[in-house]
Design a protein around this motif. Structure first.
Motif, mmCIF file in Angstrom:
data_model
loop_
_atom_site.group_PDB
_atom_site.id
_atom_site.type_symbol
_atom_site.label_atom_id
_atom_site.label_comp_id
_atom_site.label_asym_id
_atom_site.label_seq_id
_atom_site.Cartn_x
_atom_site.Cartn_y
_atom_site.Cartn_z
ATOM 1 N N UNK A 1 -23.296 9.937 40.427
ATOM 2 C CA UNK A 1 -22.048 9.104 40.953
ATOM 3 C C UNK A 1 -21.695 10.158 42.489
ATOM 4 N N UNK A 2 -21.292 9.272 43.307
ATOM 5 C CA UNK A 2 -20.929 9.778 44.631
ATOM 6 C C UNK A 2 -19.576 9.359 44.841
ATOM 7 N N UNK A 3 -18.602 10.203 44.971
ATOM 8 C CA UNK A 3 -17.221 9.826 45.409
ATOM 9 C C UNK A 3 -16.552 8.864 44.294
ATOM 10 N N UNK A 4 -17.067 8.724 43.103
ATOM 11 C CA UNK A 4 -16.451 7.935 42.084
ATOM 12 C C UNK A 4 -17.224 6.626 41.912
ATOM 13 N N UNK A 5 -18.238 6.464 42.629
ATOM 14 C CA UNK A 5 -19.128 5.271 42.954
ATOM 15 C C UNK A 5 -20.569 5.642 42.374
ATOM 16 N N UNK A 6 -21.336 4.661 41.519
ATOM 17 C CA UNK A 6 -22.343 5.089 41.000
ATOM 18 C C UNK A 6 -23.411 4.860 42.265
ATOM 19 N N UNK A 7 -24.360 5.834 42.508
ATOM 20 C CA UNK A 7 -25.572 5.746 43.435
ATOM 21 C C UNK A 7 -26.657 4.949 42.685
ATOM 22 N N UNK A 8 -26.537 4.846 41.359
ATOM 23 C CA UNK A 8 -27.687 4.124 40.676
ATOM 24 C C UNK A 8 -28.340 5.185 39.644
ATOM 25 N N UNK A 9 -29.149 4.665 38.882
ATOM 26 C CA UNK A 9 -29.936 5.416 37.754
ATOM 27 C C UNK A 9 -31.220 5.747 38.238
ATOM 28 N N UNK A 10 -31.671 6.933 37.952
ATOM 29 C CA UNK A 10 -33.245 7.360 38.354
ATOM 30 C C UNK A 10 -33.924 8.102 37.357
ATOM 31 N N UNK A 11 -35.154 7.582 37.188
ATOM 32 C CA UNK A 11 -36.187 8.508 36.367
ATOM 33 C C UNK A 11 -36.378 9.773 37.040
ATOM 34 N N UNK A 12 -36.513 9.849 38.111
ATOM 35 C CA UNK A 12 -36.759 10.984 38.931
ATOM 36 C C UNK A 12 -35.603 11.034 40.146
ATOM 37 N N UNK A 13 -34.812 12.423 39.884
ATOM 38 C CA UNK A 13 -33.668 12.536 40.851
ATOM 39 C C UNK A 13 -34.005 12.361 42.173
ATOM 40 N N UNK A 14 -33.784 11.602 42.991
ATOM 41 C CA UNK A 14 -34.163 11.614 44.514
ATOM 42 C C UNK A 14 -33.569 13.016 45.136
ATOM 43 N N UNK A 15 -34.608 13.326 46.229
ATOM 44 C CA UNK A 15 -34.299 14.691 46.851
ATOM 45 C C UNK A 15 -32.868 14.628 47.457
ATOM 46 N N UNK A 16 -32.419 13.596 47.994
ATOM 47 C CA UNK A 16 -31.025 13.676 48.552
ATOM 48 C C UNK A 16 -29.773 14.162 47.425
ATOM 49 N N UNK A 17 -30.077 13.881 46.357
ATOM 50 C CA UNK A 17 -29.013 14.348 45.212
ATOM 51 C C UNK A 17 -28.996 15.516 44.757
ATOM 52 N N UNK A 18 -30.264 16.243 45.017
ATOM 53 C CA UNK A 18 -30.751 17.403 44.263
ATOM 54 C C UNK A 18 -29.560 18.363 44.513
ATOM 55 N N UNK A 19 -28.734 18.501 45.325
ATOM 56 C CA UNK A 19 -27.557 19.624 45.764
ATOM 57 C C UNK A 19 -26.675 19.152 44.781
ATOM 58 N N UNK A 20 -26.445 18.283 44.011
ATOM 59 C CA UNK A 20 -25.553 17.833 43.298
ATOM 60 C C UNK A 20 -25.318 18.507 41.904
ATOM 61 N N UNK A 21 -24.055 19.061 41.486
ATOM 62 C CA UNK A 21 -24.097 19.406 40.225
ATOM 63 C C UNK A 21 -24.495 18.583 38.988
ATOM 64 N N UNK A 22 -25.468 18.973 38.159
ATOM 65 C CA UNK A 22 -26.075 18.357 37.040
ATOM 66 C C UNK A 22 -25.276 18.535 35.822
#
Lengths: 429, 429
Positions: free
Chosen positions: B34-55
């Motif tokens: 979720x980025x700013x309230x909008x889905x950025x998609x569903x991934x079986x492996x978390x893309x590099x760009x989203x790794x800094x986000x809280x899980x």
């Protein structure tokens, strides 16, 4: 009257039960009296004679008879609520037979049956008629667990000697031998509230030889019979091909000696019974186990229950897990009303829908008849009762009648609101 | 991407959402971003760009889109689950109108609406389109409560100037005046997630003058419209008598200017829409609010949903409390499947029943379309999500697929299993 007997007491609260299939008896503030496990009746003023009895004060709570589930498959509990996009015959092959075959493993059976019996115990069901699997040991273990649960039940080892996968089908002679051994073992166990019932799966999976053998056992041991009848159009077509000499599907049981006036018999479904079959059911005192949610889920149809009742047929209600997704008999009452309403509107407007009173009757007094007098709080009935905190379901209204409260419980309630449960006067919780 | 925004995070668990009305996308182990309230998609492996986000670690739990209830009557919540032995028109006169009239009393309205909004908040519903009553003040109060709840909703002051009891009917001019004042007050309140929707009750209780006036307000204020259409046979007959010049029931809305391509419009029910009406619904981008349990309870029938979907009509799902007994959208999904199966078996075998995937679509992406892109976890959708502990529902099976788990939740689950709820990326609990 034995005042000191643990099964003699009075419940005080708002009481509801069925007078008949059309009328409810409801009391805002009344006393339900239990003497030695039998109801002495419901009174708005407690008679002098019962004043010495202990009173269980549940004012404001709803008191209704424990519910009766006339048809449920214990081994199918593990996959309830899944695989509902199929009709009966493919569903049997895809889900039912592979799962039931697992019950040859007693440790799996114990684990799965524990979940099943725990669920039944904590829900609204006081009495049930249960299909197990073909496995003698697992069926006996299930019966031991049912005995511990405090419920009153009939449970049956399933028989089937054709049209079932190789890893689950029985040899005819072996099926009868195992059944006899199972009946002997049950007699030896001397359960107080758990009884055996002969359980040929249904005509497509039972040869005439098997059914005839079972009819002999029914007479020899004095045990009742349960099976399936006229459920799904494709099944009915298949039976016609398998048994070309029968006048109707029920006639396959009749010709085998399994459907007799003096052998208590439950037939699940009866969705598509024609006049010939309806007459045969009536003549042989068959108790119909109406399984509405299952009949919907498997695209079978909806049985004409108000017509059957008007014709004087005997009928009760069933969850039919896992054709039905849930063991909740509240849910089954709702499903019975739902099925009858769509049947009325979409199929045959001359057969009126079930009212709440009619469906409640099926779930109580209707099915309770299999135990003699059960499913009511009237005098002389086995004292099964639920104490229900229905007002825990939020509403702004403060003027609900007792009937409206019971109806609301059926539509919105679950086991969370059941605060007490009695079966034959024994308190389970 | 604003990594510090509170509405940006990752959910880790078993994910399911609808691809379309026929297919589900299911992932045993995946990351919903979720980025700013909008889905950025569903991934079986978390893309590099989203790794800094809280899980948010919810491994083993089921993650599905929040459900969308396209049609529910807030003031009827107080008598849900009662009075179900009647058809639509007598039910309206016996239960609905007398209860709704009570909402002139703001203190009763507050008490009743509090129960309603609390219930919606704790359940599976993320978005809803709501009928209030004709009372401006109570409707505004309801909208304030909805705003506090965190849900995304449309709510409407009801309009009706004929065929309603004297203590509840409106004068045409006064109804329009009150509606204008209500719209002004809503604009002033500047809610973030609670929007007004024009709500003529249905043709039998609205004159052409009232409906034409409302159509002008729809254009002036740029607000959408909701009403009822072709629900029950007796209602449809009545409309034909009241409005002799219409080509179909929908035409009464069309001729009033309420059914236009550029005015978003929800029509509840559409059980009996004929070819003329079906074409009109399609041409004017009407979103059908399928209300299966209500249509069963009030003996209305069952809408041909797979046919509508195949014809390219837009449709979502609705609880329609209190025609429907429960606000549970899990229950509504089940009812949609049930209704379609009995319709198939008993009425028209050329219209196939809804599959689980089809009914799930209606309850998510289908109805979510009223908010643009909502009801899915695909990229670009408003991020509504439920975190569900479905394995708290007992089973002996350890090999359930994610789809089977979701199906089981729909058949057996309730709000107890919902452990977390997000609407547009905001966590409600």
């Amino acid at each position: 009257m034995n005042e000191t007997h643990e099964n003699s007491f009075v419940l005080h609260g708002s009481v509801i039960y069925s007078k008949n299939a059309k009328e409810l008896c409801a009391f805002e503030d009344a006393y339900a009296v239990c003497i030695n496990g039998i109801s002495a009746g419901v009174f708005e003023k407690l008679p002098e004679a019962y004043r010495p009895l202990p009173v269980v004060e549940t004012k404001g709570k709803l008191i209704m008879p424990g519910l009766v589930d006339l048809h449920i498959h214990a081994p199918q509990y593990s996959f309830r609520g899944t695989g509902m996009d199929m009709e009966l015959l493919p569903w049997l092959n895809t889900y039912v037979f592979p799962e039931e075959a697992k019950y040859s493993d007693l440790s799996y059976a114990e684990k799965a049956y524990r979940l099943f019996t725990d669920d039944l115990r904590q829900g609204a069901t006081a009495r049930a008629c249960i299909f197990a699997t073909s496995h003698k040991e697992a069926t006996l273990r299930l019966m031991e667990m049912l005995e511990e649960s405090g419920l009153e039940t009939f449970a049956g080892k399933v028989n089937m000697d054709r049209n079932v996968p190789d890893d689950y089908v029985e040899d005819t002679g072996e099926s009868l031998k195992q059944t006899k051994e199972w009946l002997d073992a049950v007699n030896q166990a001397a359960f107080r509230r758990t009884r055996p019932i002969l359980t040929p799966r249904f005509t497509p999976s039972c040869t005439r030889a098997l059914m005839t053998g079972l009819a002999e056992l029914a007479k020899e041991y004095g045990v009742p019979v349960q099976s399936h009848l006229s459920e799904n159009p494709s099944e009915i077509e298949w039976v016609k091909k398998l048994e070309p000499d029968i006048s109707c599907y029920a006639d396959s049981y009749k010709q085998s000696g399994l459907m007799e006036k003096d052998i208590p018999c439950i037939m699940a479904h009866c969705v598509w019974s024609d006049d010939t079959e309806t007459a045969m059911l009536k003549e042989n005192n068959v108790l119909i186990a109406h399984s509405p949610e299952s009949n919907i889920n498997l695209c079978s149809g909806a049985a004409p229950m108000t017509k059957y009742l008007e014709l004087g047929l005997k009928a009760g209600l069933a969850s039919d897990v896992a054709g039905g997704s849930t063991s909740s008999m509240f849910s089954a009452i709702r499903a019975a009303i739902h099925a009858s309403k769509l049947r009325f509107r979409l199929y045959e407007e001359t057969v009126r829908p079930l009212t709440f009173a009619g469906a409640f009757y099926l779930a109580t007094k209707g099915g309770g008849a299999f135990w003699g007098r059960a499913g009511s709080l009237e005098e002389g009935y086995l004292f099964d009762a639920l104490i229900i905190d229905d007002m825990a379901i939020p509403t702004a209204r403060e003027d609900l009648t007792v009937s409206e409260r019971a109806e609301r419980m059926v539509y919105l309630g679950d086991e969370r609101q059941i605060k007490g449960k009695y079966v034959s006067g024994r308190r389970l919780f």
